[in-house]
Design a protein around this motif. Structure first.
Motif, PDB file in Angstrom:
ATOM      1  N   MET A 116       0.995  -1.288   0.020  1.00 30.31           N
ATOM      2  CA  MET A 116      -0.121   0.054   0.153  1.00 30.31           C
ATOM      3  C   MET A 116       0.816   1.261   0.039  1.00 30.31           C
ATOM      4  N   GLU A 117       1.935   1.258   0.711  1.00 33.06           N
ATOM      5  CA  GLU A 117       2.852   2.365   0.840  1.00 33.06           C
ATOM      6  C   GLU A 117       3.525   2.436  -0.615  1.00 33.06           C
ATOM      7  N   ASN A 118       3.870   1.598  -1.239  1.00 32.17           N
ATOM      8  CA  ASN A 118       4.338   1.492  -2.528  1.00 32.17           C
ATOM      9  C   ASN A 118       3.696   2.370  -3.640  1.00 32.17           C
ATOM     10  N   ASN A 119       2.215   1.959  -3.532  1.00 35.52           N
ATOM     11  CA  ASN A 119       1.183   2.446  -4.433  1.00 35.52           C
ATOM     12  C   ASN A 119       1.052   4.089  -4.372  1.00 35.52           C
ATOM     13  N   LEU A 120       1.200   4.650  -2.815  1.00 32.06           N
ATOM     14  CA  LEU A 120       1.164   5.853  -2.356  1.00 32.06           C
ATOM     15  C   LEU A 120       2.343   6.668  -2.911  1.00 32.06           C
ATOM     16  N   LEU A 121       3.481   6.113  -2.644  1.00 30.64           N
ATOM     17  CA  LEU A 121       4.823   6.710  -3.193  1.00 30.64           C
ATOM     18  C   LEU A 121       4.566   6.922  -4.836  1.00 30.64           C
ATOM     19  N   GLU A 122       4.087   6.015  -5.239  1.00 26.34           N
ATOM     20  CA  GLU A 122       3.970   6.043  -6.845  1.00 26.34           C
ATOM     21  C   GLU A 122       3.334   7.304  -7.276  1.00 26.34           C
ATOM     22  N   SER A 123       2.124   7.394  -6.702  1.00 24.80           N
ATOM     23  CA  SER A 123       0.946   8.290  -6.915  1.00 24.80           C
ATOM     24  C   SER A 123       1.633   9.786  -6.738  1.00 24.80           C
ATOM     25  N   LEU A 124       2.575  10.031  -5.685  1.00 21.09           N
ATOM     26  CA  LEU A 124       3.057  11.279  -5.387  1.00 21.09           C
ATOM     27  C   LEU A 124       4.230  11.506  -6.362  1.00 21.09           C
ATOM     28  N   LEU A 125       4.888  10.530  -6.783  1.00 25.13           N
ATOM     29  CA  LEU A 125       5.881  10.769  -7.900  1.00 25.13           C
ATOM     30  C   LEU A 125       5.295  11.252  -9.287  1.00 25.13           C
ATOM     31  N   ASP A 126       4.079  10.778  -9.531  1.00 26.70           N
ATOM     32  CA  ASP A 126       3.478  11.138 -10.709  1.00 26.70           C
ATOM     33  C   ASP A 126       2.637  12.476 -10.712  1.00 26.70           C
ATOM     34  N   LEU A 127       2.640  12.974  -9.423  1.00 25.71           N
ATOM     35  CA  LEU A 127       1.675  14.183  -9.107  1.00 25.71           C
ATOM     36  C   LEU A 127       2.610  15.237  -9.789  1.00 25.71           C
ATOM     37  N   GLU A 128       3.899  15.486  -9.740  1.00 25.58           N
ATOM     38  CA  GLU A 128       4.547  16.395 -10.441  1.00 25.58           C
ATOM     39  C   GLU A 128       4.382  16.542 -12.041  1.00 25.58           C
ATOM     40  N   GLU A 129       4.348  15.141 -12.749  1.00 23.29           N
ATOM     41  CA  GLU A 129       4.055  15.205 -14.146  1.00 23.29           C
ATOM     42  C   GLU A 129       2.837  15.653 -14.389  1.00 23.29           C
ATOM     43  N   GLU A 130       1.779  15.336 -13.668  1.00 22.84           N
ATOM     44  CA  GLU A 130       0.443  15.347 -13.892  1.00 22.84           C
ATOM     45  C   GLU A 130       0.256  17.199 -13.850  1.00 22.84           C
ATOM     46  N   PHE A 131       0.967  17.919 -12.695  1.00 23.73           N
ATOM     47  CA  PHE A 131       0.859  19.343 -12.607  1.00 23.73           C
ATOM     48  C   PHE A 131       1.474  20.013 -13.917  1.00 23.73           C
ATOM     49  N   TYR A 132       2.410  19.362 -14.203  1.00 21.98           N
ATOM     50  CA  TYR A 132       3.289  19.954 -15.402  1.00 21.98           C
ATOM     51  C   TYR A 132       2.622  19.857 -16.630  1.00 21.98           C
ATOM     52  N   LYS A 133       1.849  18.591 -16.898  1.00 21.02           N
ATOM     53  CA  LYS A 133       1.110  18.645 -18.170  1.00 21.02           C
ATOM     54  C   LYS A 133      -0.152  19.466 -18.131  1.00 21.02           C
ATOM     55  N   GLU A 134      -0.893  19.500 -16.874  1.00 21.59           N
ATOM     56  CA  GLU A 134      -1.934  20.544 -16.709  1.00 21.59           C
ATOM     57  C   GLU A 134      -1.451  22.023 -16.962  1.00 21.59           C
ATOM     58  N   GLY A 135      -0.341  22.328 -16.434  1.00 23.03           N
ATOM     59  CA  GLY A 135      -0.019  23.800 -16.560  1.00 23.03           C
ATOM     60  C   GLY A 135       0.496  24.074 -17.880  1.00 23.03           C
ATOM     61  N   TYR A 136       1.000  23.144 -18.652  1.00 25.00           N
ATOM     62  CA  TYR A 136       1.393  23.178 -20.073  1.00 25.00           C
ATOM     63  C   TYR A 136       0.467  23.319 -20.765  1.00 25.00           C
ATOM     64  N   SER A 137      -0.641  22.656 -21.005  1.00 26.15           N
ATOM     65  CA  SER A 137      -1.962  22.692 -21.643  1.00 26.15           C
ATOM     66  C   SER A 137      -2.569  24.159 -21.385  1.00 26.15           C
ATOM     67  N   LEU A 138      -2.504  24.290 -20.246  1.00 29.75           N
ATOM     68  CA  LEU A 138      -3.454  25.975 -19.801  1.00 29.75           C
ATOM     69  C   LEU A 138      -2.474  27.096 -20.347  1.00 29.75           C
ATOM     70  N   GLY A 139      -1.173  26.984 -20.195  1.00 28.60           N
ATOM     71  CA  GLY A 139       0.006  27.967 -20.634  1.00 28.60           C
ATOM     72  C   GLY A 139      -0.407  28.126 -22.262  1.00 28.60           C
ATOM     73  N   ALA A 140      -0.648  26.843 -23.044  1.00 24.55           N
ATOM     74  CA  ALA A 140      -0.535  26.805 -24.409  1.00 24.55           C
ATOM     75  C   ALA A 140      -1.915  27.443 -24.846  1.00 24.55           C
ATOM     76  N   ALA A 141      -2.798  26.983 -24.177  1.00 26.00           N
ATOM     77  CA  ALA A 141      -4.172  27.621 -24.691  1.00 26.00           C
ATOM     78  C   ALA A 141      -4.274  29.058 -24.397  1.00 26.00           C
ATOM     79  N   GLU A 142      -3.693  29.759 -23.475  1.00 21.98           N
ATOM     80  CA  GLU A 142      -3.741  31.240 -23.034  1.00 21.98           C
ATOM     81  C   GLU A 142      -2.698  31.763 -23.909  1.00 21.98           C
ATOM     82  N   GLY A 143      -1.618  31.045 -24.004  1.00 27.16           N
ATOM     83  CA  GLY A 143      -0.663  31.775 -24.993  1.00 27.16           C
ATOM     84  C   GLY A 143      -1.203  31.985 -26.306  1.00 27.16           C
ATOM     85  N   ALA A 144      -1.812  30.746 -26.827  1.00 29.69           N
ATOM     86  CA  ALA A 144      -2.210  31.091 -28.227  1.00 29.69           C
ATOM     87  C   ALA A 144      -3.240  32.215 -28.313  1.00 29.69           C
TER      88      ALA A 144
END
Length: 193
Positions: free
Chosen positions: A1-29
């Motif tokens: 269970m702890e392994n699964n929790l750590l993996e989701s924390l490690l993927d959190l940065e990647e999710e925020f990066y993708k979300e920020g990139y898509s919002l920035g690209a839309a507003e930039g356009a």
């Protein structure tokens, strides 16, 4: 269970990066489109102001040539060459042209003035926002500027920088030489003492 929790924390940065990139690209356009539109309007305005300035000069030169024509004996070949262009109605009756110095009659000068009038004629300028129209306006502006310089040199007139832009009046104009800035114009150089 702890392994699964750590993996989701490690993927959190990647999710925020993708979300920020898509919002920035839309507003930039959207911001880029707005800034590009404003820039296009500014550049188009500058080009058409210059076209209007050259058109005004061409009208005055054409009127001065017509005044010269009126004082000359009738020569049908010269008159037909002067009035052969599209701008037959450009002979105005301004009183200021009568006070200007006259210039020597020349069929080449009349041809250059007619060509300049055809290049900067507001009725024939394309008003579409296409590549072909923009290229046409740029080429006509470049050709008109060259013709205007030819006419100015033939008449012995100098370019007055104060008629280009109101802020240009604050700059100092070149007072000696023919004003062309060419290598032959050495009279504007300061002598060393």
């Amino acid at each position: 269970m702890e392994n699964n929790l750590l993996e989701s924390l490690l993927d959190l940065e990647e999710e925020f990066y993708k979300e920020g990139y898509s919002l920035g690209a839309a507003e930039g356009a959207q911001a880029g489109y707005i800034e590009g539109s404003v820039f296009a309007v500014e550049k188009g305005f500058e080009k058409f102001i210059e076209m209007g300035r050259l058109y005004g000069k061409a009208l005055v030169w054409g009127q001065r040539l017509a005044e010269l024509d009126a004082s000359r004996p009738k020569d049908t070949s010269y008159m037909s060459q002067l009035h052969s262009g599209k701008d037959k109605g450009t002979c105005l009756e301004p009183f200021i042209c009568k006070e200007m110095s006259s210039f020597p009659p020349s069929s080449r000068l009349a041809k250059n003035i007619n060509t300049l009038l055809e290049l900067v004629d507001p009725a024939s300028l394309p008003m579409k926002n296409t590549e072909e129209a923009v290229t046409d306006v740029d080429e006509r502006l470049r050709g008109a500027a060259i013709k205007a310089k030819l006419i100015q040199r033939a008449l012995g007139e100098r370019e007055d920088i104060s008629d280009i832009h109101p802020d240009a009046r604050d700059t100092q104009a070149q007072t000696s030489g023919d004003g062309t800035g060419s290598i032959e114009d050495i009279s504007s150089m300061n002598a060393r003492h």
